[in-house]
Design a protein around this motif. Sequence first.
Motif, mmCIF file in Angstrom:
data_model
loop_
_atom_site.group_PDB
_atom_site.id
_atom_site.type_symbol
_atom_site.label_atom_id
_atom_site.label_comp_id
_atom_site.label_asym_id
_atom_site.label_seq_id
_atom_site.Cartn_x
_atom_site.Cartn_y
_atom_site.Cartn_z
ATOM 1 N N GLU A 241 0.829 -1.216 0.000
ATOM 2 C CA GLU A 241 0.000 0.000 0.000
ATOM 3 C C GLU A 241 0.856 1.255 0.000
ATOM 4 N N ASP A 242 1.946 1.231 0.762
ATOM 5 C CA ASP A 242 2.842 2.384 0.784
ATOM 6 C C ASP A 242 3.471 2.591 -0.589
ATOM 7 N N GLY A 245 1.131 4.233 -2.875
ATOM 8 C CA GLY A 245 1.013 5.644 -2.558
ATOM 9 C C GLY A 245 2.163 6.459 -3.101
ATOM 10 N N ALA A 249 1.710 9.364 -5.866
ATOM 11 C CA ALA A 249 2.123 10.739 -5.563
ATOM 12 C C ALA A 249 3.085 11.267 -6.612
ATOM 13 N N THR A 260 5.820 14.704 -1.888
ATOM 14 C CA THR A 260 5.816 14.066 -0.574
ATOM 15 C C THR A 260 4.720 13.003 -0.521
ATOM 16 N N HIS A 261 4.951 12.031 0.340
ATOM 17 C CA HIS A 261 3.942 10.983 0.598
ATOM 18 C C HIS A 261 4.011 10.637 2.077
ATOM 19 N N ASP A 262 2.881 10.795 2.761
ATOM 20 C CA ASP A 262 2.820 10.551 4.215
ATOM 21 C C ASP A 262 3.907 11.314 4.951
ATOM 22 N N GLY A 263 4.151 12.553 4.509
ATOM 23 C CA GLY A 263 5.118 13.411 5.174
ATOM 24 C C GLY A 263 6.564 13.165 4.793
ATOM 25 N N ARG A 264 6.824 12.212 3.912
ATOM 26 C CA ARG A 264 8.190 11.903 3.508
ATOM 27 C C ARG A 264 8.454 12.445 2.113
#
Length: 288
Positions: A241-242, A245, A249, A260-264
Amino acid sequence: MSEPYRPRRSVLYMPGSNERALEKAKTLPVDGLILDLEDAVAPDAKPGARENVCAAAASSAYGQREVTIRVNAAGTPWHDADLEAACAAGPDGIVVPKVGSADEVRSLVAAMERHGAPDRTRLWAMVETPGAVLDARAIAAASDRLAVLVLGTNDLVKELRARFVAGRAPLLTSLSLVVLAAREAGVAVLDGVYNDVVDLEGFEAECRQGVDLGFDGKTLIHPGQVEPCNRAFAPSQAEVEDARGVVAAWAAARGRGVVTHDGRMVENLHVEVAQRVLAVDEAVRSRS
């Protein structure tokens, strides 16, 4: 030198002299099989085992499983006959113990071609000695026919005069050097066996270590090790899933600004890693 990804999470040694074991292998959820003519077979049983494994490898009874034959090492009384018979059987791979140099790889490949091995039959070289570890870079790059490096950790521990300890500290340098060599050459690399078939907790910990170190999979000695090994060397649902994402993104940004993805922060290298996770997941799912 790289080739399309093929799952090799779990590769199980099966004794060539045990017809019942060869039959059972047809039902196991392994990615690969090493039909063994070496350590698992007594000297007087080797000729019969050779016939068994060559007949098995030449059949189409193992489905998607990658079927290889481990011959006896060069210099033994059985090596030449093993190699000739294995080439005639045309398995997916021929596993050769104690390969110590690039010259040995080239000599084995020449012998395979002399014996008429089909193009699809690849060489798997076992790295089992300090010299082989130190020459792993040259071994891995010696021939396009070489597809896999296989760690022989039991022999390596013996040769190093080291001890079998949890965490494998005495082997970490050797393991990493062979992974580095495989990655530079674009070939697969398999971790060595775990000897205690009852200790599944220790086995799973060693599988996780192998994943962390960068191995493609692990060689196994018992059917009970197959499923935990498959789980360890496949991406988890959270990792998949990550990865989706990250790829989404990056695609949405279309090269504009910082992604960025999940703040990274996401860079192209992260996208390549994510794409590999998805490719491995797809390949693994296609086998189930």
